[in-house]
Design an enzyme around this catalytic site. Sequence first.
Site, PDB file in Angstrom:
ATOM      1  N   GLY A   1      47.304  -4.421  48.181  1.00 34.94           N
ATOM      2  CA  GLY A   1      47.526  -4.266  49.888  1.00 34.94           C
ATOM      3  C   GLY A   1      46.718  -4.579  50.685  1.00 34.94           C
TER       4      GLY A   1
ATOM      5  N   ALA B   1      35.651  -7.730  43.730  1.00 38.33           N
ATOM      6  CA  ALA B   1      34.550  -8.691  44.121  1.00 38.33           C
ATOM      7  C   ALA B   1      34.835  -9.532  45.414  1.00 38.33           C
ATOM      8  CB  ALA B   1      34.196  -9.493  42.655  1.00 38.33           C
TER       9      ALA B   1
ATOM     10  N   ARG C   1      37.089 -11.775  46.342  1.00 41.38           N
ATOM     11  CA  ARG C   1      37.066 -12.901  45.950  1.00 41.38           C
ATOM     12  C   ARG C   1      38.614 -13.809  46.099  1.00 41.38           C
ATOM     13  NH1 ARG C   1      39.677 -12.981  40.883  1.00 41.38           N
ATOM     14  NH2 ARG C   1      38.563 -14.932  40.186  1.00 41.38           N
TER      15      ARG C   1
ATOM     16  N   GLY D   1      36.442  -7.930  51.935  1.00 43.89           N
ATOM     17  CA  GLY D   1      36.866  -6.443  51.446  1.00 43.89           C
ATOM     18  C   GLY D   1      35.623  -5.488  51.380  1.00 43.89           C
ATOM     19  N   GLU D   2      34.864  -5.783  50.352  1.00 39.41           N
ATOM     20  CA  GLU D   2      33.584  -4.764  50.430  1.00 39.41           C
ATOM     21  C   GLU D   2      32.770  -4.962  51.340  1.00 39.41           C
ATOM     22  OE1 GLU D   2      33.167  -4.912  45.568  1.00 39.41           O
ATOM     23  OE2 GLU D   2      33.773  -6.800  46.367  1.00 39.41           O
TER      24      GLU D   2
END
Lengths: 343, 154
Positions: free
Chosen positions: A47, A87, A89, A288-289
């Site tokens: 997503g 992660a 990545r 993302g994180e």
Amino acid sequence: MKKRGIGLGCGWYGTGYGNGFPDVSSAFVEIHDDGSATVSTGAVDVGQGSSTVFAQIAAEELGLEPQDITVITGDTDTTPDSGTSAATRHTYNTGNAVLKAVREAKERLLDHAAHEFSCTSAQGIELKEGWIGVIGDPSRRQPLADMVFQARLHGERFISAESSTARTTPVDRENGQGAPYWPYAFGAQVAEVEVDTETGLVQVLRIIAAHDVGRAINPTQVEGQIAGAVAQGVGYALMEEVELHEGVIKNPAFSSYLIPTALDVPNIQTIIVEEEEITGPYGAKGLGEPAMVPTLAAVVNAIYDAVGVRITSLPATPEKILAALVEKERTFGEGGMRQNIDS
Amino acid sequence: MNIELRVNEQDFRLVVEPDERLLDVLRNRLGLIGTKEGCGEGECGACTILMDGKAVNSCLVLAAQAVGHELMTIEGVGDRLHPHPLQKSFVELGAVQCGFCTPGMILSAKALLDRNSQPSEEEIKEAMSGNLCRCTGYDKIVKAVQRAAEEVAR
């Protein structure tokens, strides 16, 4: 009484598995005789939009549109392993593998085309808008599909397999030295909150989030990732807590483990900082994180700015805030000087 | 028990268990798997469908209770060739990430726009607050509903 405050949070984050763990992504690419291309990689799009990013990368290299690229992912029968969707990545690491693979297939295509166009070097050949031709000579070009089709009749195929391995070394346990991650992502966020001093309830009104993504390959997705991370950060800061009792989760339901709804999420303004990461695909790196990291500090700092209490355990629930307000009043009297009070 | 359901303007005769949830009948007996099951206890909104135009959690409705009502699932809202303005704006603005909440989001938004074609941002957030999303932060979802409202108004 409702009091407002603002707070700043800054964060940096090592992307990739890190600490020397093998972090490898791979991709197969084929350029087809209908002028399209296929990218196969184990990287699963959950997503966040990695498949779209891979299609964009391949399209950019081949002078095509993203919709001309078929991305096949997460099929252990056919796709090469690219590790987990974790992660932060895939855009960076798998993006690099896709870029290397596309460039390899493209190099063979350009060599073939140079020969066909009687050019001495592939450097004089370009791929643009579905055409392949000699740079600066519009009379010597043909549709990419025709070139690949003819090549196919002569037994030429433009297929490649590549992989990309992230730079990481284990940290020395004795002295903490090493290079565990590459690249690092950076971000800063400002939160504006309103704290109800009667109920302890915090409403986050606004978050301004600035994140260095190296290069935003897909700005809409970058905004989406930031907004999603901010929402999770707001939940982390104010409401989300796994309550354990003798190893059993006491609140395994959305009615007792609260996550933000549309009403809890603030107005989010994103600022995309593009500071090129030279080792990334087109300068890109992951987001993302790291986008969640600054939210927590920004919100908790904003609470302090609003009502002068320092919450040091998450989530900053109304109970903790009220207890801290009572403690503050007891110590310093009503409207007393602002002090750090550990909850 | 024998029941008749009207789903997406089609009538179906079905044999169901008395305690069978509408969600299960839609997914397992009618193959309408666009409706998702999230929590199964009426908290997340992933299974939202329209019942006489009102958004309901189909995990909390028994199939037998739906007899005589007009039901709409995501399959009845639009398709690839004829997307509803909401479906179009969700795609165009990037309001879909993993997609699991999306059918429920679209139906809650449709219920809102059908009764209030010019909702304010607060009204949109209120109407969507029964649908949980973990990916998007709701930001683009709210904007997509605003965009669709503008298009419906035109």
